[in-house]
Write a protein that holds these residues in place. Sequence first.
Motif, PDB file in Angstrom:
ATOM      1  N   ALA A 180       0.882  -1.142  -0.188  1.00 52.55           N
ATOM      2  CA  ALA A 180       0.025   0.065   0.016  1.00 52.55           C
ATOM      3  C   ALA A 180       0.775   1.254   0.038  1.00 52.55           C
ATOM      4  N   VAL A 190      -5.106   3.838  -3.120  1.00 46.46           N
ATOM      5  CA  VAL A 190      -4.936   2.518  -2.608  1.00 46.46           C
ATOM      6  C   VAL A 190      -6.097   2.169  -1.862  1.00 46.46           C
ATOM      7  N   VAL A 192      -7.634  -1.301   0.348  1.00 47.82           N
ATOM      8  CA  VAL A 192      -7.262  -2.625   0.953  1.00 47.82           C
ATOM      9  C   VAL A 192      -8.476  -3.156   1.264  1.00 47.82           C
ATOM     10  N   VAL A 206      -4.821   5.018   3.499  1.00 44.11           N
ATOM     11  CA  VAL A 206      -5.458   4.017   2.734  1.00 44.11           C
ATOM     12  C   VAL A 206      -6.761   3.895   2.749  1.00 44.11           C
TER      13      VAL A 206
END
Length: 327
Positions: A180, A190, A192, A206
């Motif tokens: 990341a 980014v 996740v 992120v």
Amino acid sequence: MRDILEPLLHVWESGQIGGLATLVRTHGTSSVPIGSAMLVDPQGLAHGVVCDSAYEHAVYEATLQAARTGRRELLRFDPAPDMPAEPGAGTIDVFVEPFSRTDFAAFREVAEEVAANRRVTVFTVVWHNDPEVIGQHVVTDRKHNTELVTLPESDIFVASYAAAPRLIIFGANTVSAALAVQGRLLGYRVTVCDAHEVGQAAFPGVEVVTDWPHRYLNALSAADEIDSNTAIITIGLDPSFEIPLLTVALGLPELGYLAALSSTTARRQRDDALEAGGFDARTLARLNAPDPRALGAATAPEIAIVVAADLLASRTRQAVYPRAAVA
């Protein structure tokens, strides 16, 4: 401009005057892309890069003078006769101008759109028969190429800022945390995603999403948020999550990069499952498996660097890293 947005906004809000240089045209090779910008702030500090070292000092001085004198001009920098041949030593055209709230009244609007990853385009008059027109800015949300447009009586530089490309990492672990960071350094937004709840503290800066991977990807696709600049990477996912996710990903009409990291055994089982699901060898060839072991990578940061390098190579269509599996 995207990479120096914060210092630009700081100068704009301070009411002080800085200098702004923009690379508008190159003749020959250059490692710096058209549209790159450099700010010289009121303290004389430079932020950003518009050229290679060959003209660095000259461009800085010209930008500093623009801030001090208020002059707006299109300058050409040519290599000296005795300058050694090297990348970036070709002729470049740079527009320099003063930068402040008065000189660029619409800049806050531009900054907000760029920060929100919405498309915004800035038209700047860099040359005109009437000197008073030079430096005028027009802001629009129209899609346009970043380029110098030459008209009979003027030259206009068009700087288009689209949404930053997106990197979606499926699987929350130490490797994905390190990746990341690398993704952000490469200019990606980014995200996740993991089926289990993950603490935000492990992924600073992120977006963290808790959802079934395939369901989340389906939702993004339905919302038209996946395009040819989107990168998707799975890291150490359990097959019960990975196979449904890759089934969706391999069926997407547009995707910039798709990779899966897993053990050799898991990779073979994954490929068998995808083949049984109807994917042929040509389709499965779109699934990258960069091999950190080929470069001696072992730790999470090392593995992340190798994967990021493979992503970058794919973005420029250069296959420089072997495709295999992660132990």
